[in-house]
Design a protein around this motif. Structure first.
Motif, PDB file in Angstrom:
ATOM      1  N   ALA A 148       0.913  -1.061   0.090  1.00  0.00           N
ATOM      2  CA  ALA A 148       0.093  -0.155   0.131  1.00  0.00           C
ATOM      3  C   ALA A 148       0.987   1.428   0.028  1.00  0.00           C
ATOM      4  O   ALA A 148       1.661   1.208   0.910  1.00  0.00           O
ATOM      5  CB  ALA A 148      -0.866  -0.117   1.204  1.00  0.00           C
ATOM      6  N   LEU A 149       0.856   1.943  -1.026  1.00  0.00           N
ATOM      7  CA  LEU A 149       1.692   3.122  -1.297  1.00  0.00           C
ATOM      8  C   LEU A 149       0.854   4.564  -0.706  1.00  0.00           C
ATOM      9  O   LEU A 149       0.130   4.878  -1.347  1.00  0.00           O
ATOM     10  CB  LEU A 149       1.931   3.504  -2.806  1.00  0.00           C
ATOM     11  CG  LEU A 149       3.280   3.968  -3.288  1.00  0.00           C
ATOM     12  CD1 LEU A 149       4.333   3.404  -2.693  1.00  0.00           C
ATOM     13  CD2 LEU A 149       3.310   3.752  -4.846  1.00  0.00           C
ATOM     14  N   THR A 150       1.580   4.836   0.665  1.00  0.00           N
ATOM     15  CA  THR A 150       0.909   6.067   1.267  1.00  0.00           C
ATOM     16  C   THR A 150       1.871   7.324   0.812  1.00  0.00           C
ATOM     17  O   THR A 150       3.088   7.307   0.246  1.00  0.00           O
ATOM     18  CB  THR A 150       0.874   5.968   2.710  1.00  0.00           C
ATOM     19  OG1 THR A 150       2.289   5.638   2.935  1.00  0.00           O
ATOM     20  CG2 THR A 150       0.173   4.721   3.044  1.00  0.00           C
ATOM     21  N   MET A 151       1.456   8.488   1.548  1.00  0.00           N
ATOM     22  CA  MET A 151       2.126   9.671   1.395  1.00  0.00           C
ATOM     23  C   MET A 151       2.562  10.019  -0.073  1.00  0.00           C
ATOM     24  O   MET A 151       3.556  10.843  -0.371  1.00  0.00           O
ATOM     25  CB  MET A 151       3.622   9.494   2.120  1.00  0.00           C
ATOM     26  CG  MET A 151       3.524   9.103   3.524  1.00  0.00           C
ATOM     27  SD  MET A 151       2.830  10.308   4.638  1.00  0.00           S
ATOM     28  CE  MET A 151       2.678   9.343   6.185  1.00  0.00           C
ATOM     29  N   GLY A 152       1.508   9.837  -1.024  1.00  0.00           N
ATOM     30  CA  GLY A 152       1.827  10.278  -2.434  1.00  0.00           C
ATOM     31  C   GLY A 152       1.800  11.933  -2.520  1.00  0.00           C
ATOM     32  O   GLY A 152       2.620  12.380  -3.510  1.00  0.00           O
ATOM     33  N   ASP A 153       1.209  12.647  -1.632  1.00  0.00           N
ATOM     34  CA  ASP A 153       1.037  13.973  -1.789  1.00  0.00           C
ATOM     35  C   ASP A 153       2.481  14.678  -1.400  1.00  0.00           C
ATOM     36  O   ASP A 153       2.798  15.417  -1.788  1.00  0.00           O
ATOM     37  CB  ASP A 153       0.020  14.574  -1.055  1.00  0.00           C
ATOM     38  CG  ASP A 153      -0.123  13.874   0.505  1.00  0.00           C
ATOM     39  OD1 ASP A 153       0.465  12.940   0.725  1.00  0.00           O
ATOM     40  OD2 ASP A 153      -0.603  14.610   1.284  1.00  0.00           O
ATOM     41  N   VAL A 154       2.961  14.040  -0.189  1.00  0.00           N
ATOM     42  CA  VAL A 154       4.304  14.675   0.209  1.00  0.00           C
ATOM     43  C   VAL A 154       5.314  14.099  -0.846  1.00  0.00           C
ATOM     44  O   VAL A 154       6.394  15.097  -1.251  1.00  0.00           O
ATOM     45  CB  VAL A 154       4.550  13.795   1.686  1.00  0.00           C
ATOM     46  CG1 VAL A 154       5.969  14.206   2.071  1.00  0.00           C
ATOM     47  CG2 VAL A 154       3.458  13.940   2.570  1.00  0.00           C
ATOM     48  N   ALA A 155       5.358  13.264  -1.430  1.00  0.00           N
ATOM     49  CA  ALA A 155       6.290  12.714  -2.639  1.00  0.00           C
ATOM     50  C   ALA A 155       6.050  13.558  -3.795  1.00  0.00           C
ATOM     51  O   ALA A 155       7.285  14.122  -4.141  1.00  0.00           O
ATOM     52  CB  ALA A 155       6.055  11.358  -3.027  1.00  0.00           C
ATOM     53  N   THR A 156       4.916  13.814  -4.175  1.00  0.00           N
ATOM     54  CA  THR A 156       4.557  14.844  -5.306  1.00  0.00           C
ATOM     55  C   THR A 156       5.306  16.312  -4.905  1.00  0.00           C
ATOM     56  O   THR A 156       5.805  16.805  -5.760  1.00  0.00           O
ATOM     57  CB  THR A 156       3.106  15.126  -5.573  1.00  0.00           C
ATOM     58  OG1 THR A 156       2.672  13.708  -5.826  1.00  0.00           O
ATOM     59  CG2 THR A 156       3.050  15.831  -6.702  1.00  0.00           C
ATOM     60  N   ARG A 157       5.063  16.733  -3.669  1.00  0.00           N
ATOM     61  CA  ARG A 157       5.636  18.145  -3.094  1.00  0.00           C
ATOM     62  C   ARG A 157       6.935  18.047  -3.488  1.00  0.00           C
ATOM     63  O   ARG A 157       7.672  19.060  -3.730  1.00  0.00           O
ATOM     64  CB  ARG A 157       5.139  18.347  -1.811  1.00  0.00           C
ATOM     65  CG  ARG A 157       3.711  18.984  -1.534  1.00  0.00           C
ATOM     66  CD  ARG A 157       3.556  19.778  -0.565  1.00  0.00           C
ATOM     67  NE  ARG A 157       3.646  18.979   0.763  1.00  0.00           N
ATOM     68  CZ  ARG A 157       2.753  18.304   1.388  1.00  0.00           C
ATOM     69  NH1 ARG A 157       1.514  18.341   0.717  1.00  0.00           N
ATOM     70  NH2 ARG A 157       2.876  17.691   2.335  1.00  0.00           N
ATOM     71  N   ARG A 158       7.718  16.865  -2.995  1.00  0.00           N
ATOM     72  CA  ARG A 158       9.342  16.879  -3.303  1.00  0.00           C
ATOM     73  C   ARG A 158       9.507  16.396  -4.496  1.00  0.00           C
ATOM     74  O   ARG A 158      10.818  16.413  -4.848  1.00  0.00           O
ATOM     75  CB  ARG A 158       9.790  15.769  -2.088  1.00  0.00           C
ATOM     76  CG  ARG A 158       9.470  16.092  -0.847  1.00  0.00           C
ATOM     77  CD  ARG A 158      10.026  14.891   0.249  1.00  0.00           C
ATOM     78  NE  ARG A 158       9.891  15.595   1.370  1.00  0.00           N
ATOM     79  CZ  ARG A 158      10.273  14.821   2.515  1.00  0.00           C
ATOM     80  NH1 ARG A 158      10.769  13.385   2.463  1.00  0.00           N
ATOM     81  NH2 ARG A 158       9.872  15.100   3.851  1.00  0.00           N
ATOM     82  N   GLY A 159       8.755  16.472  -5.453  1.00  0.00           N
ATOM     83  CA  GLY A 159       8.952  16.287  -6.957  1.00  0.00           C
ATOM     84  C   GLY A 159       9.306  14.806  -7.336  1.00  0.00           C
ATOM     85  O   GLY A 159       9.972  14.500  -8.340  1.00  0.00           O
ATOM     86  N   LEU A 160       8.833  13.778  -6.378  1.00  0.00           N
ATOM     87  CA  LEU A 160       8.965  12.305  -6.746  1.00  0.00           C
ATOM     88  C   LEU A 160       7.883  11.666  -7.414  1.00  0.00           C
ATOM     89  O   LEU A 160       6.868  11.990  -6.839  1.00  0.00           O
ATOM     90  CB  LEU A 160       9.277  11.714  -5.353  1.00  0.00           C
ATOM     91  CG  LEU A 160      10.722  12.059  -4.625  1.00  0.00           C
ATOM     92  CD1 LEU A 160      10.620  11.493  -3.242  1.00  0.00           C
ATOM     93  CD2 LEU A 160      11.785  11.455  -5.428  1.00  0.00           C
ATOM     94  N   LEU A 161       8.049  11.264  -8.441  1.00  0.00           N
ATOM     95  CA  LEU A 161       6.854  10.671  -9.026  1.00  0.00           C
ATOM     96  C   LEU A 161       6.942   9.107  -9.084  1.00  0.00           C
ATOM     97  O   LEU A 161       7.994   8.566  -9.869  1.00  0.00           O
ATOM     98  CB  LEU A 161       6.874  10.913 -10.675  1.00  0.00           C
ATOM     99  CG  LEU A 161       6.627  12.594 -10.888  1.00  0.00           C
ATOM    100  CD1 LEU A 161       6.181  12.797 -12.355  1.00  0.00           C
ATOM    101  CD2 LEU A 161       4.976  12.685 -10.333  1.00  0.00           C
ATOM    102  N   VAL A 162       6.307   8.411  -8.349  1.00  0.00           N
ATOM    103  CA  VAL A 162       6.170   6.903  -8.128  1.00  0.00           C
ATOM    104  C   VAL A 162       5.480   6.140  -9.193  1.00  0.00           C
ATOM    105  O   VAL A 162       3.985   6.454  -9.125  1.00  0.00           O
ATOM    106  CB  VAL A 162       6.068   6.487  -6.772  1.00  0.00           C
ATOM    107  CG1 VAL A 162       6.253   5.076  -6.556  1.00  0.00           C
ATOM    108  CG2 VAL A 162       7.000   7.443  -5.584  1.00  0.00           C
ATOM    109  N   ASP A 163       5.989   5.644 -10.146  1.00  0.00           N
ATOM    110  CA  ASP A 163       5.074   4.734 -10.945  1.00  0.00           C
ATOM    111  C   ASP A 163       4.719   3.268 -10.500  1.00  0.00           C
ATOM    112  O   ASP A 163       5.530   2.512 -10.148  1.00  0.00           O
ATOM    113  CB  ASP A 163       5.927   4.573 -12.208  1.00  0.00           C
ATOM    114  CG  ASP A 163       5.214   3.585 -13.446  1.00  0.00           C
ATOM    115  OD1 ASP A 163       4.166   3.160 -12.944  1.00  0.00           O
ATOM    116  OD2 ASP A 163       5.614   3.572 -14.422  1.00  0.00           O
ATOM    117  N   ALA A 164       3.436   3.286 -10.084  1.00  0.00           N
ATOM    118  CA  ALA A 164       2.896   2.227  -8.980  1.00  0.00           C
ATOM    119  C   ALA A 164       3.138   0.975  -9.886  1.00  0.00           C
ATOM    120  O   ALA A 164       3.547  -0.080  -9.559  1.00  0.00           O
ATOM    121  CB  ALA A 164       1.523   2.337  -8.594  1.00  0.00           C
ATOM    122  N   ALA A 165       2.820   0.966 -11.196  1.00  0.00           N
ATOM    123  CA  ALA A 165       2.736  -0.425 -12.219  1.00  0.00           C
ATOM    124  C   ALA A 165       4.271  -0.816 -12.144  1.00  0.00           C
ATOM    125  O   ALA A 165       4.409  -2.028 -12.092  1.00  0.00           O
ATOM    126  CB  ALA A 165       2.088  -0.009 -13.451  1.00  0.00           C
TER     127      ALA A 165
END
Lengths: 661, 84
Positions: A148-165
């Motif tokens: 379960a991938l959480t903290m997506g909003d924090v990652a986005t603010r830090r410029g991190l794009l995580v590709d779930a697939a």
């Protein structure tokens, strides 16, 4: 529809007292036979928030049998009803606390059929690598697993794009982005869990294929996991520009650069001293006038109205307290401004970078990594810096650092530098003070090199990492609080030990050893103070400052460096009442003394004096701290070292300087 | 061949003092370096110390280096802190 569940394969033998995830004494409320799903994750990844969102915040909190650790338990009615466990947060399955031990026990040490049927690993998108280490650990135990991938909003603010697939492909299990606070992704998580529960348990994935043959130790095994983690991160994460992080990175490219970092550090420190001396000068002059005029008159009036109006009490109050302590208190605006500027640098995050820059210099000469911590503290005050040497790993490192700390220029010495610089270099006072701080760093490096090459040729290395905070806008509350703490220390010294020193100096100056004068009535030249100072002063003749007034001030400077100023003020006040409290009159007296003692080369003598002041024993409190930390032998060695270095440098500076100046 | 953790460990032993220096030395992703450093600290292979450049605003009691000096450490000429 419920698929038959295949229990995971335990990888360790059963231990007595090992808990079971299916134990109904732990508050299980799901219907009997419901699959048990464990939520695991590092602390602060949003695991409990997810648990509350999945169970409707209906949890049974309780200690697991045989432990004192709280574990949440609830019913998750998703795609199918499951018994959900909120296991204690853990970074890995190598436990470092009782909480982590329970998580390990429930996942690793459980007997066959008593572990969870599926593990949902909660992964922080903003700190993916840290979270994936736990994923790597869990997969080694053959569990059905969903991420379960959480903290997506924090990652986005830090410029991190995580590709779930891409991450799912790299990890070999479903990855579902969730936002438990907004209740997003919960249904998808339920679908993924249901789908995986219907499948068979995967085989355990070893750390490496040839782990057994290679006999990996802990570090190598962790390294193999990190290699897997790094590959997954590479495949799934893209870094995009972001604001705050980029600012910090951008500034650090200059502030921490091996070339520009030291230049920036020097420029910042020069600016601090320049602002301090320029802005504080009018305030200091104003206070000076206040002490010499209205304050002295007011005290004289008050004294006249009391039965204590006697030449001796007048001498003690005017020649002692008003002249000595009053002169020192005129430095309050200067010290306050300096402390404000330093607090601004600290609170902004720059001081940590300055520490890295200076640390590089220390390392270049082979000083132990942790030595820079007490040395940085020493620039504020040497006493706590000596105590700070307790962080050193070995006795040798501790003694070496204790011997170097007195060469760091504490803020008490700053008052003397400012006074001398204002008298002799009025238009470049800030630069002169800056040069003294630079000299202090060079002195630490030089003496450290000397000691490392003579006394201690071998000294252990200790790996050390400095955690750099991001840059931030300084806050008024922190800056004012930090400034006040330091200023209070300065005022405490000025109104405490300096008052005692001033009284002692006054008594010695009032005690005649020549002529027939009575106590308190003799010229200061005939006093015990002058007599002792005159006996010592020839030592400083090669350095160009052998007047007995200067020598006397240096001797009292052993008590505390602020006493140099108060002693000068007392001496010239007794000698010439017109100089009482008057900074300019005192300046004229000091200029005359240096002119005479240097044979017409006052400037080299002034530099020699300031370097001597920098290098010789800081204060009795530092000596006491050294005595306690490294014993009397090393303390005496340190005093001898300081005096030899101080005298040698002072003589060299004067003798070379007078050839050109 | 060494993996990320060993690379980070070696970089620190070789003198890298900040996370940025380790990233530059190892060319690993900052997130991986941060996680590896955390792991090394947690397992006691690397020390971290609070950086103290001056007295804390709240005085001696809040000094991060205070635990290193449990007893009275003497008078401080410039600040009331007895620490580090």
């Amino acid at each position: 529809m419920t698929a038959p569940l295949t229990p995971p394969t335990p990888v360790t033998p059963r231990k007595p007292g090992v808990p079971s995830c299916h134990d109904d004494r732990t508050g299980a409320t799901a219907p009997p036979g419901s699959p048990v799903v464990a939520l695991v994750g590092s602390p602060n990844v949003g695991k409990s928030t997810l648990f509350n969102a999945l169970t409707g915040a209906r949890r049974t909190m309780g200690n697991w049998p045989g432990t004192t650790v709280d574990v949440g338990r609830g019913v998750w009615r998703g795609e199918r009803t499951v018994d959900l466990l909120d296991l204690p947060g853990t970074y890995s399955l190598d436990p470092a606390s009782p909480d982590e031990e329970l998580t390990r026990a429930l996942l690793v040490e459980v007997p066959v059929g008593e572990g969870p049927d599926l593990v949902v690993v909660v992964v922080d998108s903003a700190h993916l690598a840290r979270s994936l280490y736990l994923v790597a650990h869990v997969r080694e135990h053959g569990y059905r697993m969903v991420v379960a991938l959480t903290m997506g909003d924090v990652a986005t603010r830090r410029g991190l794009l995580v590709d779930a697939a891409a991450l799912a492909e790299a990890l070999g299990c479903p990855v579902v982005p969730v936002d438990p606070r907004a209740r997003r992704g919960l249904a998808e998580l339920g679908v993924a869990v249901d789908a995986v529960l219907q499948g068979c348990c995967p085989a355990a994935v070893p750390v490496t294929d040839d782990a057994d043959e290679r006999g990996l130790d802990d570090l190598q095994a962790a390294d193999a996991r990190f290699a897997w983690v790094a590959e997954a991160v590479d495949r799934a994460v893209a870094q995009q520009p972001s604001s705050a992080r980029d600012w910090t990175a951008l500034i650090d490219r200059w502030a921490l650069s091996r070339l520009w970092g030291p230049v920036l550090f020097l420029a910042v420190m020069w600016l601090v001293f320049q602002i301090t001396t320029t802005v504080a000068a009018p305030l200091q002059d104003g206070l000076d006038t206040l002490v010499a005029g209205p304050l002295s008159s007011g005290i004289a009036g008050l004294l006249a109205a009391t039965p204590f109006d006697h030449p001796i009490s007048q001498g003690l109050i005017f020649d002692g307290l008003v002249a000595g302590v009053g002169m020192l208190l005129t430095f309050v605006p200067l010290m306050a401004l300096m402390f404000v500027l330093l607090a601004l640098l600290e609170d902004s995050g720059y001081m940590a970078r300055a520490a890295v820059v200076t640390d590089r210099l220390m390392r270049a000469i082979g000083l132990p990594g942790k030595a820079f911590l007490p040395l940085i503290v020493g620039f504020g005050c040497n006493v706590p810096a000596i105590s700070a040497t307790r962080v050193m790993g070995s006795w040798r490192q501790r003694v070496l650092t204790c011997l170097l700390v007195p060469f760091t220029s504490c803020s008490a010495r700053l008052t003397v530098y400012v006074m001398m610089a204002s008298i002799f270099f009025p238009h470049h006072a800030g630069t002169a003070v800056f040069v003294m701080y630079l000299a202090s760093i060079l002195l630490v490096v030089g003496t450290g090199t000397l000691l490392r090459r003579t006394l201690w040729r071998t000294m252990g290395k200790e790996p050390l990492i400095i955690d750099l905070p991001p840059y931030q806008r300084p806050t008024l509350r922190l800056v004012s609080a930090s400034t006040w703490v330091r200023l209070k220390g300065f005022l405490r010294t000025a109104t405490g030990i300096i008052v005692v020193t001033v009284a002692a100096v006054w008594a010695l100056q009032a005690w005649p050893v020549q002529g027939d004068s009575a106590f308190g009535e003799a010229p200061v030249e005939d006093s015990a103070y002058a007599s002792v100072a005159r006996a010592i002063s020839p030592v400083f003749a090669p350095a160009g400052f052998d007047s007995w007034q200067t020598t006397g001030a240096l001797v009292t400077g052993f008590v505390a460096k602020e006493a140099v100023i108060s002693s000068w003020a007392q001496t010239y006040s007794t000698d010439d009442p017109g100089a009482t409290g008057g900074g300019s009159a005192l300046g004229a007296e000091i200029t005359r003394a240096f002119d005479e003692s240097s044979g017409g080369h006052p400037l080299p003598a002034v530099w020699a004096f300031m370097v001597f002041l920098l290098a010789y024993t800081p204060c009795v409190a530092t000596l006491a701290a050294q005595w306690r930390e490294i014993g009397w032998r090393w303390t005496l060695f340190g005093v001898a070292l300081q005096l030899v270095v101080a005298w040698g440098l002072a003589v060299a500076i004067f003798q070379v300087g007078r050839l050109f100046w | 061949m060494s993996g990320p953790l060993l690379l980070v460990h070696r970089a620190v032993q070789a003198g890298a003092r900040t996370q940025g220096e380790v990233v530059a030395d190892t060319r690993l992703a900052p997130d991986v370096v941060a996680a590896a450093l955390e792991h090394l600290v947690r397992t006691g292979r690397v020390a971290t110390l609070p950086l103290v450049a001056g007295c804390p605003a709240q005085g001696c009691g809040s000094c991060p280096l205070a635990p290193a000096s449990p007893g009275r450490t003497g008078r401080c000429a410039q600040s009331p802190r007895a620490s580090s």
